[in-house]
Design an enzyme around this catalytic site. Structure first.
Site, short mmCIF file in Angstrom:
data_model
loop_
_atom_site.label_atom_id
_atom_site.label_comp_id
_atom_site.label_asym_id
_atom_site.label_seq_id
_atom_site.Cartn_x
_atom_site.Cartn_y
_atom_site.Cartn_z
N TRP A 46 -17.57 -12.63 -26.47
CA TRP A 46 -17.09 -12.55 -27.83
C TRP A 46 -16.57 -13.89 -28.30
O TRP A 46 -15.83 -14.56 -27.58
CB TRP A 46 -15.94 -11.54 -27.94
CG TRP A 46 -16.38 -10.11 -27.84
CD1 TRP A 46 -17.64 -9.66 -27.62
CD2 TRP A 46 -15.54 -8.96 -27.92
NE1 TRP A 46 -17.65 -8.30 -27.57
CE2 TRP A 46 -16.37 -7.83 -27.75
CE3 TRP A 46 -14.18 -8.77 -28.14
CZ2 TRP A 46 -15.88 -6.54 -27.79
CZ3 TRP A 46 -13.70 -7.48 -28.17
CH2 TRP A 46 -14.53 -6.37 -28.01
N THR A 103 -8.50 2.04 -50.14
CA THR A 103 -8.86 0.85 -49.40
C THR A 103 -10.38 0.74 -49.43
O THR A 103 -11.08 1.74 -49.34
CB THR A 103 -8.30 0.89 -47.97
OG1 THR A 103 -8.67 -0.29 -47.30
CG2 THR A 103 -8.77 2.10 -47.18
N GLU A 124 -3.33 1.23 -44.88
CA GLU A 124 -2.99 2.43 -44.12
C GLU A 124 -1.63 2.35 -43.47
O GLU A 124 -1.10 3.35 -42.98
CB GLU A 124 -4.04 2.65 -43.01
CG GLU A 124 -5.42 3.04 -43.50
CD GLU A 124 -6.30 1.84 -43.84
OE1 GLU A 124 -5.76 0.75 -44.14
OE2 GLU A 124 -7.53 1.98 -43.80
#
Ligand code: ADP
Length: 541
Positions: free
Chosen positions: A440, A181, A325
């Site tokens: 955020w 990855t 993963e």
């Protein structure tokens, strides 16, 4: 109960015998070449004999540098079934990364498509452990072998080899395949799948509330075999006898449309950018997509506007989340039964529900678990029999080991909330979130909102430094061909869609969003372009 090993050899035996008539179709440009699972089984036996002859006698790594096609499927089966380990090399990695992964995995043999020989030739001299290169569908003399490397023709190597192979019994927990990855920091990280993890993952792919792959399907496998094992579709196909349509190197909208017309897939899997491209083509050249009933879309957030557009074309986009993963299937968005279309929609646009084998939890910055109330936002962590426990050859304390918690869970780096009934709602990747004045802003939410504007083909949002707020969003917009609009118009379009303080003031129009090796928005490159001044940015007040 008896004990039986869940192995690729058993999958190969099963698929090639019970589903011997299922087809593997490889696109060649204007038409297709065809084989059956029975023939694939025989070819796998020939390849295994040939690889034995090249010194693959135990768990050596056999690399593939290939498109999605019949021979790549043969390698997917033969290499693990004979007890060796398949390493799918991502053909789009930077040369230094390719060198790193081939040397780190210690590949012994590499199978390369004829069309990719020039690309491999550039890096081959830096591959320290490779002794044999096998050229598939191409001319071996086109590759100049570095010292110590022998180049073979796939066809000649397999010619005359027996059609059967005594597949060894392997421990189901032995390595079967590996993918690297592309990490954001440091070197790429290797994820090693076992025979068992692949088997269990394949069963999940076939479950009804997952991808529901069945023998009635013709699956168009657009997601590359070098990207998270094509989301597990090839192995799952052998399990249930779904026919496979492999696009080879023809991944542009026109050939994909031609493949759909000629080969009539019933399902497909690809990242959102592929579907955006196809949609733009269909806008100009309408085409009936039947019987393509569903498309699994993941790899990055699927814009709801894309989902709505394909609904109109009769194709249900099924949103899924996963990572290399996690094999990669993590969650699939199948709305709870009995909802009205409007209520179901609210679930469909989420990343999906976790299956029984994938455990999930949300944690805050201090590692405390957060409730599943669709409100609390934290980092997603996962565990389960097809979730990586560690990266290949990364010891505790080394770079990369921090991705695993002390109690062995995978830290995904994805940030979001979970509904009480187990649906994941990702807001962003932790590294892409825009931190504005202590709050955020989700880059994905902004992108989706901008992409719902009819003039917009694609939009990518990144955070750019801001003196007052520390970061503010910059929207990079790609317009649909022939369309026009202005930053002010787009900003006012957003005004009823996002909170006022989130309204972006920085806008730029670009020809194309830079993409990563697997077709996702490459925000690293976009950030670099913003930082070095190469973007023409309009600042609204
Ligand atoms: P890379 O990190 O190189 O992109 P992967 O293909 O393993 O490699 O990417 C996994 C990541 O892709 C996830 O951690 C997540 O950030 C993103 N992703 C995958 N599916 C989705 C989705 N449906 N919505 C949002 N993000 C997604």
């Amino acid at each position: 109960m008896q004990d039986g090993q869940l192995s690729i050899a058993n999958l190969l035996r099963h698929g090639s015998r019970i589903h011997g008539g299922a087809e593997v179709v490889t696109w060649t440009g204007a038409e297709a070449r065809r084989s059956t699972f029975a023939e694939v089984g025989q070819e796998a036996a020939r390849l295994a004999h040939a690889l034995r002859g090249l010194g693959v006698t135990s768990d050596q790594r056999v690399g593939t540098f290939m498109w999605n096609n019949n021979e790549h499927l043969v390698a997917y089966l033969a290499v693990p079934a004979m007890g060796a380990v398949l390493h799918t090399l991502n053909i789009r990695l930077f040369p230094e990364q390719l060198t790193y992964v081939a040397n780190h995995a210690e590949d012994h043999v590499v199978l390369v498509d004829g069309t990719l020989v020039p690309l491999l030739a550039k890096v081959l001299p830096t591959f320290e452990t490779v002794r044999h290169v096998v050229v598939v569908n191409g001319d071996p003399s086109s590759l100049q072998a570095p010292e110590g490397v022998t180049v073979h023709s796939y066809a000649e190597l397999l010619d005359g080899q027996p059609d059967e192979f005594e597949w060894p019994v392997v421990d189901e927990n032995a390595a079967a395949a590996m993918c690297y990855t592309s990490g954001t920091t440091g070197d790429p990280k290797g994820v090693v799948y076992t025979h068992r993890s692949i088997w269990l993952h394949s069963m999940q792919v076939c479950m009804t509330d997952s991808m529901a792959l069945s023998q009635a399907d013709r699956a168009l496998v657009i997601v590359p075999q070098f990207h998270a094992m094509s989301w597990g579709l090839p192995y799952a196909a052998l399990m249930v006898g779904a026919s496979l349509i492999m696009p080879d190197r023809f991944l542009q909208p026109e050939p994909l449309a031609a493949m759909i017309a000629a080969e009539k897939p019933t399902m497909a899997g690809a990242v959102p950018t592929i579907w955006q491209g196809l949609l733009a083509l269909l806008d100009q050249k309408p085409q009936d997509l039947a019987p393509l009933g569903r498309a699994v879309v993941g790899g990055s957030a699927c814009p709801p506007s894309l989902m709505a557009a394909f609904d109109k074309l009769g194709v249900t986009i099924i949103h899924a989340w996963g990572m290399t993963e996690t094999s990669p299937l993590g969650s699939v968005s199948r709305p709870p039964a009995g909802l009205s279309p409007e209520d179901a929609w609210e679930y469909r646009i989420l990343q999906g529900r976790f299956p029984a084998s994938v455990r999930a939890r949300l944690v805050d910055d201090d590692g405390n678990e957060l409730p599943w109330d669709n409100e609390a936002v934290g980092e997603l962590e996962c565990a389960g029999p097809w979730v990586a426990a560690a990266y290949y050859r990364v010891e505790p304390g080394q770079e990369g080991s921090e991705k695993f918690s002390p109690d062995g869970w995978l830290r995904t780096g994805d940030v979001g909330a979970i509904t009480p009934d187990g649906f994941l709602r990702l807001t962003d990747r932790s590294k892409d979130i825009i931190k504005s004045g202590g709050e955020w802003i989700s880059s994905v939410d902004l992108e989706n909102a901008v992409m719902s504007h009819p003039a917009v083909a694609e939009a990518a949002v990144i955070g750019v430094p801001d003196e007052k707020w520390s970061e503010r969003p910059l929207v990079a917009v790609v317009l649909r061909s022939g369309e026009k609009t202005t930053p002010a118009e787009l900003q006012s379009f957003l005004s009823d869609k996002v909170a006022k303080w989130q309204l972006p003031e920085n806008w730029t129009f670009i020809d194309e969003v830079p993409k990563t090796s697997v077709g996702k928005f490459d925000k690293k490159r976009l950030r670099a372009a913003a930082a070095d001044g190469s973007l023409d940015i309009a600042h609204l007040t």
